[in-house]
Scaffold this active site. Structure first.
Site, mmCIF file in Angstrom:
data_model
loop_
_atom_site.group_PDB
_atom_site.id
_atom_site.type_symbol
_atom_site.label_atom_id
_atom_site.label_comp_id
_atom_site.label_asym_id
_atom_site.label_seq_id
_atom_site.Cartn_x
_atom_site.Cartn_y
_atom_site.Cartn_z
ATOM 1 N N MET A 1 0.852 -1.173 0.000
ATOM 2 C CA MET A 1 0.000 0.000 0.000
ATOM 3 C C MET A 1 0.898 1.237 0.000
ATOM 4 O O MET A 1 1.411 1.630 1.029
ATOM 5 C CB MET A 1 -0.906 0.001 1.225
ATOM 6 C CG MET A 1 -1.616 1.292 1.441
ATOM 7 S SD MET A 1 -2.768 1.357 2.829
ATOM 8 C CE MET A 1 -1.731 1.104 4.224
ATOM 9 N N PRO A 2 1.105 1.860 -1.143
ATOM 10 C CA PRO A 2 1.886 3.086 -1.183
ATOM 11 C C PRO A 2 1.153 4.238 -0.486
ATOM 12 O O PRO A 2 -0.066 4.392 -0.633
ATOM 13 C CB PRO A 2 2.030 3.382 -2.670
ATOM 14 C CG PRO A 2 1.732 2.097 -3.360
ATOM 15 C CD PRO A 2 0.773 1.387 -2.484
ATOM 16 N N ILE A 3 1.907 5.011 0.279
ATOM 17 C CA ILE A 3 1.376 6.204 0.924
ATOM 18 C C ILE A 3 2.248 7.376 0.490
ATOM 19 O O ILE A 3 3.456 7.369 0.699
ATOM 20 C CB ILE A 3 1.381 6.082 2.463
ATOM 21 C CG1 ILE A 3 0.539 4.882 2.892
ATOM 22 C CG2 ILE A 3 0.878 7.370 3.100
ATOM 23 C CD1 ILE A 3 0.648 4.556 4.363
ATOM 24 N N SER A 34 0.981 -0.518 -8.671
ATOM 25 C CA SER A 34 0.026 -0.735 -7.578
ATOM 26 C C SER A 34 -1.388 -0.442 -8.043
ATOM 27 O O SER A 34 -1.603 0.470 -8.849
ATOM 28 C CB SER A 34 0.346 0.199 -6.406
ATOM 29 O OG SER A 34 1.640 -0.040 -5.919
ATOM 30 N N HIS A 40 -2.579 5.770 -1.369
ATOM 31 C CA HIS A 40 -3.108 6.805 -0.484
ATOM 32 C C HIS A 40 -2.266 8.069 -0.632
ATOM 33 O O HIS A 40 -1.040 8.001 -0.665
ATOM 34 C CB HIS A 40 -3.084 6.343 0.972
ATOM 35 C CG HIS A 40 -3.933 5.141 1.200
ATOM 36 N ND1 HIS A 40 -5.159 5.208 1.813
ATOM 37 C CD2 HIS A 40 -3.748 3.836 0.874
ATOM 38 C CE1 HIS A 40 -5.690 4.000 1.864
ATOM 39 N NE2 HIS A 40 -4.849 3.144 1.291
#
Length: 64
Positions: A1-3, A34, A40
């Site tokens: 999950m990239p933030i 992704s 996010h």
């Protein structure tokens, strides 16, 4: 999950922030592969007096 965390100075419109979120999400999806739903983006807005360079706040640089 990239933030993705990004700091910007206050004053941008909601439309500009929506465009920024969209473009950052697209770039992350292209670069990392992704799923967009897992990306996010968090925008932090700063007052001009909370950012400085060269020993002077941005507010001071732009106001005078």
């Amino acid at each position: 999950m990239p933030i993705i965390n990004i700091n910007i100075l206050k004053g941008r419109s909601d439309e500009q922030k929506e465009a920024l979120i969209h473009e950052l999400t697209e770039a992350c999806q292209r670069a990392l592969g992704s799923p967009k739903e897992s990306i996010h983006v968090m925008i932090s807005e700063m007052d001009k007096q909370h950012y400085g360079a060269g020993g002077v706040s941005y507010k001071k640089k732009t106001d005078g």
